[in-house]
Design a protein around this motif. Sequence first.
Motif, short mmCIF file in Angstrom:
data_model
loop_
_atom_site.label_atom_id
_atom_site.label_comp_id
_atom_site.label_asym_id
_atom_site.label_seq_id
_atom_site.Cartn_x
_atom_site.Cartn_y
_atom_site.Cartn_z
N VAL A 108 18.05 12.80 -15.38
CA VAL A 108 18.83 12.25 -14.27
C VAL A 108 17.89 12.00 -13.11
N TRP A 157 19.40 2.23 -17.20
CA TRP A 157 19.90 3.45 -16.59
C TRP A 157 21.17 3.13 -15.81
N ALA A 183 14.84 5.11 -11.66
CA ALA A 183 15.57 4.56 -12.79
C ALA A 183 14.94 3.26 -13.27
N VAL A 237 24.59 15.99 -13.18
CA VAL A 237 24.46 15.41 -11.84
C VAL A 237 24.83 16.44 -10.77
N PHE A 270 29.49 13.78 -6.17
CA PHE A 270 28.86 12.86 -5.22
C PHE A 270 28.97 13.40 -3.80
N ASP A 297 24.80 5.06 -13.59
CA ASP A 297 25.36 6.29 -13.01
C ASP A 297 26.83 6.44 -13.43
N LYS A 327 19.05 9.46 -7.82
CA LYS A 327 20.27 8.74 -7.44
C LYS A 327 21.39 8.96 -8.44
N GLY A 328 21.22 9.92 -9.35
CA GLY A 328 22.27 10.25 -10.30
C GLY A 328 22.35 9.33 -11.49
N ARG A 329 21.28 8.57 -11.76
CA ARG A 329 21.29 7.64 -12.88
C ARG A 329 20.59 8.24 -14.09
N SER A 330 21.08 7.86 -15.27
CA SER A 330 20.56 8.39 -16.52
C SER A 330 20.48 7.26 -17.54
#
Length: 304
Positions: A48, A102, A98, A124, A235, A104, A51-54
Amino acid sequence: MSGTGPATGFRLDAAPLLSRSTVDRKEALRDMPDGAAELWPQGRVVLVDAKGRSPITAGSGLAHQPATDFGDYPVPNAVLLGVQGGVSYWALRAEHGAEDGWGDLRTAGALLDDTDAGLLTTAVGLLNWHDHARYCAVCGAATARVRVGWARRCTGCEREEYPRTDPAVICLVHDGADQVLLARQPVWPAERFSVLAGFVEVGESLEACVAREIAEEVGVQVREIGYLGSQPWPFPRSLMLGFAAVADPAQPLVPADGEIEEARWVHRDVVRRALESDRGAVEGLRLPPSVSIAYRMLRGWAMG
């Protein structure tokens, strides 16, 4: 689906997408680092970024990697998310930004199955908490990860701190018949409307928070407050607690300055048309994304 009481009159149409989770969190292993380490060779890692993206692959979901790609033993910053089918799942903060592919939770959460949705939501939230809990709130000394990422211990006074979740209420206000009260914040995309929400304050019950937030945000008094369901919303670390309430549409709407740009009563038929649209919108009304509990609340009310 979540339950309902006489006050709500309807149910969520389905479980909120980010409330889905299937892995066993294996709390007992948090105090058994050697036992957790034994799971590493068969483990998978969820990366992750900040910015919380995977990595998410269309059609196959979350692209977690073999744990052994990162070493023979759990790396220091790895967080144990849980175990399923003999496979352990861990989370790590990606060191780079990311890349293509990728996504979120807001944009791609609906593409994930129950297992992957639960894994990424937990990852996250936990990693966000670690990023903001690096120093002790009592003595100011640095903290270190313990219990395979489910706590931090102060290196000065040895106080332990655990992941925080901030409760927030979200409420669908209707008139007891065919109208629902929707509002929009100034920062939202054009024509985006949703139900009302706000954080629970110290010493406040959930029901009192519902009544206060609706009154503060749109100047309306509500009654018959009832619980619908909940959804984690990392968030950065909220838990959304869904309610329904009834209000008289004859009350004047007074949007809170700077918080609510517009509020209005909307007929059930308009909401249904927006739900049935491929874009989730009709002229003048764009609904919240399907990954949110607000969407499930609106769908349960409009289609029930």
